[in-house]
Design a protein around this motif. Structure first.
Motif, PDB file in Angstrom:
ATOM      1  N   PHE A  32     -31.661 -20.091 101.497  1.00  0.00           N
ATOM      2  CA  PHE A  32     -32.283 -21.004 100.354  1.00  0.00           C
ATOM      3  C   PHE A  32     -32.669 -22.269 101.369  1.00  0.00           C
ATOM      4  O   PHE A  32     -33.733 -22.955 101.252  1.00  0.00           O
ATOM      5  N   LEU A  33     -31.755 -22.670 102.157  1.00  0.00           N
ATOM      6  CA  LEU A  33     -32.031 -23.778 102.924  1.00  0.00           C
ATOM      7  C   LEU A  33     -33.074 -23.711 104.039  1.00  0.00           C
ATOM      8  O   LEU A  33     -33.955 -24.366 104.623  1.00  0.00           O
ATOM      9  N   LYS A  34     -32.962 -22.401 104.883  1.00  0.00           N
ATOM     10  CA  LYS A  34     -34.087 -22.113 105.892  1.00  0.00           C
ATOM     11  C   LYS A  34     -35.158 -22.162 105.268  1.00  0.00           C
ATOM     12  O   LYS A  34     -36.320 -22.558 105.908  1.00  0.00           O
ATOM     13  N   LYS A  35     -35.393 -21.578 104.050  1.00  0.00           N
ATOM     14  CA  LYS A  35     -36.762 -21.209 103.431  1.00  0.00           C
ATOM     15  C   LYS A  35     -37.613 -22.673 103.378  1.00  0.00           C
ATOM     16  O   LYS A  35     -38.645 -22.719 103.411  1.00  0.00           O
ATOM     17  N   TYR A 122     -31.869 -28.605  96.054  1.00  0.00           N
ATOM     18  CA  TYR A 122     -30.582 -28.975  95.269  1.00  0.00           C
ATOM     19  C   TYR A 122     -29.591 -27.996  95.270  1.00  0.00           C
ATOM     20  O   TYR A 122     -30.046 -26.829  94.646  1.00  0.00           O
ATOM     21  N   ILE A 123     -28.402 -28.120  95.742  1.00  0.00           N
ATOM     22  CA  ILE A 123     -27.431 -27.043  95.640  1.00  0.00           C
ATOM     23  C   ILE A 123     -26.190 -27.534  94.792  1.00  0.00           C
ATOM     24  O   ILE A 123     -25.848 -28.673  94.912  1.00  0.00           O
ATOM     25  N   GLY A 124     -25.917 -26.854  93.657  1.00  0.00           N
ATOM     26  CA  GLY A 124     -24.539 -27.431  93.014  1.00  0.00           C
ATOM     27  C   GLY A 124     -23.847 -26.321  92.828  1.00  0.00           C
ATOM     28  O   GLY A 124     -24.023 -25.185  92.839  1.00  0.00           O
ATOM     29  N   SER A 125     -22.591 -26.604  92.662  1.00  0.00           N
ATOM     30  CA  SER A 125     -21.162 -25.639  92.575  1.00  0.00           C
ATOM     31  C   SER A 125     -20.504 -26.137  91.688  1.00  0.00           C
ATOM     32  O   SER A 125     -19.706 -27.186  91.802  1.00  0.00           O
ATOM     33  N   CYS A 201     -21.464 -15.801  90.344  1.00  0.00           N
ATOM     34  CA  CYS A 201     -23.004 -15.722  89.765  1.00  0.00           C
ATOM     35  C   CYS A 201     -23.592 -16.974  90.388  1.00  0.00           C
ATOM     36  O   CYS A 201     -23.233 -18.053  90.319  1.00  0.00           O
ATOM     37  N   ILE A 202     -24.996 -16.640  90.625  1.00  0.00           N
ATOM     38  CA  ILE A 202     -25.633 -17.817  91.249  1.00  0.00           C
ATOM     39  C   ILE A 202     -26.921 -17.860  90.413  1.00  0.00           C
ATOM     40  O   ILE A 202     -27.599 -17.026  90.560  1.00  0.00           O
ATOM     41  N   LEU A 203     -27.583 -19.148  89.922  1.00  0.00           N
ATOM     42  CA  LEU A 203     -28.751 -19.110  89.331  1.00  0.00           C
ATOM     43  C   LEU A 203     -29.898 -19.727  90.396  1.00  0.00           C
ATOM     44  O   LEU A 203     -29.624 -20.912  90.961  1.00  0.00           O
ATOM     45  N   TYR A 204     -30.893 -19.004  90.928  1.00  0.00           N
ATOM     46  CA  TYR A 204     -31.915 -19.546  91.809  1.00  0.00           C
ATOM     47  C   TYR A 204     -33.073 -19.883  91.049  1.00  0.00           C
ATOM     48  O   TYR A 204     -33.618 -19.016  90.004  1.00  0.00           O
ATOM     49  N   VAL A 205     -33.435 -21.129  91.114  1.00  0.00           N
ATOM     50  CA  VAL A 205     -34.668 -21.593  90.446  1.00  0.00           C
ATOM     51  C   VAL A 205     -35.649 -22.140  91.261  1.00  0.00           C
ATOM     52  O   VAL A 205     -35.375 -22.991  92.349  1.00  0.00           O
ATOM     53  N   GLU A 206     -36.769 -21.580  91.285  1.00  0.00           N
ATOM     54  CA  GLU A 206     -38.123 -21.997  91.981  1.00  0.00           C
ATOM     55  C   GLU A 206     -39.159 -22.438  91.246  1.00  0.00           C
ATOM     56  O   GLU A 206     -39.779 -21.381  90.480  1.00  0.00           O
ATOM     57  N   GLY A 207     -39.533 -23.686  90.890  1.00  0.00           N
ATOM     58  CA  GLY A 207     -40.391 -24.174  89.957  1.00  0.00           C
ATOM     59  C   GLY A 207     -40.310 -23.543  88.520  1.00  0.00           C
ATOM     60  O   GLY A 207     -39.281 -24.072  87.850  1.00  0.00           O
ATOM     61  N   LYS A 208     -40.830 -22.765  87.866  1.00  0.00           N
ATOM     62  CA  LYS A 208     -40.609 -22.190  86.553  1.00  0.00           C
ATOM     63  C   LYS A 208     -40.249 -20.670  86.564  1.00  0.00           C
ATOM     64  O   LYS A 208     -40.223 -20.026  85.660  1.00  0.00           O
ATOM     65  N   LYS A 209     -39.707 -20.407  87.833  1.00  0.00           N
ATOM     66  CA  LYS A 209     -39.030 -18.966  87.673  1.00  0.00           C
ATOM     67  C   LYS A 209     -37.597 -19.372  88.117  1.00  0.00           C
ATOM     68  O   LYS A 209     -37.098 -20.146  88.796  1.00  0.00           O
ATOM     69  N   ALA A 210     -36.771 -18.459  87.444  1.00  0.00           N
ATOM     70  CA  ALA A 210     -35.263 -18.384  87.632  1.00  0.00           C
ATOM     71  C   ALA A 210     -34.686 -16.983  87.593  1.00  0.00           C
ATOM     72  O   ALA A 210     -35.053 -16.192  86.727  1.00  0.00           O
ATOM     73  N   SER A 234     -31.708 -10.272  87.231  1.00  0.00           N
ATOM     74  CA  SER A 234     -32.403 -10.428  86.225  1.00  0.00           C
ATOM     75  C   SER A 234     -33.429 -11.830  86.224  1.00  0.00           C
ATOM     76  O   SER A 234     -32.774 -12.713  86.867  1.00  0.00           O
ATOM     77  N   ASP A 235     -34.465 -11.606  85.680  1.00  0.00           N
ATOM     78  CA  ASP A 235     -35.405 -12.793  85.713  1.00  0.00           C
ATOM     79  C   ASP A 235     -34.929 -13.412  84.137  1.00  0.00           C
ATOM     80  O   ASP A 235     -35.032 -12.823  83.331  1.00  0.00           O
ATOM     81  N   VAL A 236     -34.610 -14.753  84.391  1.00  0.00           N
ATOM     82  CA  VAL A 236     -34.442 -15.569  83.080  1.00  0.00           C
ATOM     83  C   VAL A 236     -35.159 -16.846  83.109  1.00  0.00           C
ATOM     84  O   VAL A 236     -34.988 -17.870  82.561  1.00  0.00           O
ATOM     85  N   SER A 237     -36.549 -16.872  83.513  1.00  0.00           N
ATOM     86  CA  SER A 237     -37.254 -17.661  83.528  1.00  0.00           C
ATOM     87  C   SER A 237     -37.732 -18.304  82.426  1.00  0.00           C
ATOM     88  O   SER A 237     -37.974 -19.554  82.252  1.00  0.00           O
ATOM     89  N   PHE A 238     -37.472 -17.569  81.180  1.00  0.00           N
ATOM     90  CA  PHE A 238     -37.950 -17.953  79.976  1.00  0.00           C
ATOM     91  C   PHE A 238     -36.918 -19.151  79.441  1.00  0.00           C
ATOM     92  O   PHE A 238     -37.381 -19.923  78.722  1.00  0.00           O
ATOM     93  N   LEU A 239     -35.759 -19.509  80.043  1.00  0.00           N
ATOM     94  CA  LEU A 239     -34.868 -20.363  79.850  1.00  0.00           C
ATOM     95  C   LEU A 239     -35.670 -21.855  80.345  1.00  0.00           C
ATOM     96  O   LEU A 239     -35.196 -22.960  79.908  1.00  0.00           O
ATOM     97  N   LEU A 240     -36.335 -21.602  81.233  1.00  0.00           N
ATOM     98  CA  LEU A 240     -37.254 -22.876  81.886  1.00  0.00           C
ATOM     99  C   LEU A 240     -38.036 -23.726  80.862  1.00  0.00           C
ATOM    100  O   LEU A 240     -38.883 -24.492  81.221  1.00  0.00           O
ATOM    101  N   THR A 241     -38.570 -23.125  79.716  1.00  0.00           N
ATOM    102  CA  THR A 241     -39.734 -23.581  78.898  1.00  0.00           C
ATOM    103  C   THR A 241     -39.056 -24.819  78.380  1.00  0.00           C
ATOM    104  O   THR A 241     -38.018 -24.931  77.499  1.00  0.00           O
TER     105      THR A 241
END
Length: 242
Positions: A32-35, A122-125, A201-210, A234-241
């Motif tokens: 995540f950070l290197k990207k 942003y990283i949260g734990s 479990c980790i949730l990765y969010v990039e823009g409107k994709k999760a 799993s793609d849970v991008s629908f939660l970002l609406t």
């Protein structure tokens, strides 16, 4: 504020049983950070009282991953530290204490703008994941202090329950299960969905994709619907609406 630039890595926990601090998430955090070409991370230790000790604890794994940690409590102007940050990490502890400190230092809007407008990673734990959501109403923590509001950073338009635990059918405990407590929260009109992140479990969010990452899945609670299981990848991008 725009959500198209947000870059979030939201961990259920910092440590899994039998592992060192952040050990299970080394690959995800490093990638995540290197990207995003980060070399230095601003750490916010407000969820615990001993900021110096907490910072030392966090520095070790991040340095092993190749990243420098600087703590916000060492800056005379916390908002200025946020403004200049390459990336932000907020660790676990007590969510009420963390949120109160963010309000005390007038950091809610600077952090929101930094993440949503500037696209700062942003990283949260645990508690740091709780404050990234709509509110801290689904934290597991005790209200040891009273923040001026339960409204959090609102980096995503739903709530998270870190450390989500499934009911044990063999347990003789007669108190509410985690699922029952979330159901009680959803008795309040107008509250958002809750994503229960199991340990690892980790949730990765990039823009409107999760997408779910890590080593364990999640359980989603939407008012008026049966809970739904989601496995890793799993793609849970629908939660970002929003």
């Amino acid at each position: 504020m725009s959500s198209a630039k947000r870059k979030l890595l939201l961990l259920s926990s910092s440590t899994l049983h039998g592992t060192e601090y952040l050990q299970y998430a080394v690959r995800e955090v490093t990638d995540f950070l290197k990207k995003h070409e980060v070399s230095e991370v601003l750490f916010i230790p407000y969820a615990l009282r001993d900021h110096d000790a907490y910072t030392r604890k966090v520095q070790h794994p991040f340095e092993k991953m190749g990243f420098k940690i600087v703590s916000i409590h060492t800056f005379p102007d916390p908002a200025k530290a946020v403004h200049g940050a390459e990336a932000v990490f907020i660790g676990g502890g007590n969510t009420f204490q963390l949120l109160k400190k963010l309000y005390d230092h007038n950091l809610i809007e600077p952090l929101r703008k930094k993440v949503l407008n500037d696209g700062t990673p942003y990283i949260g734990s645990s508690a740091g994941t709780n404050v990234a959501t709509t509110s801290i109403c689904t934290t597991n923590d005790m209200p040891i202090v009273y923040p001026p509001s339960f409204t959090a950073l609102q980096l995503v338009p739903f709530n998270i329950n870190p450390h989500y635990i499934d009911a044990d059918p063999d347990s003789k405990h007669m108190g509410e299960t985690r699922e029952e407590r979330i159901s009680q929260y959803h008795e309040i009109p107008g509250v958002p969905p809750v994503l229960g992140l199991r340990e690892g479990c980790i949730l990765y969010v990039e823009g409107k994709k999760a997408v779910l990452q890590g080593c364990n899945g999640a359980k989603l609670f939407i008012p008026g619907k049966s809970p739904q299981e989601y496995c890793i990848s799993s793609d849970v991008s629908f939660l970002l609406t929003d």
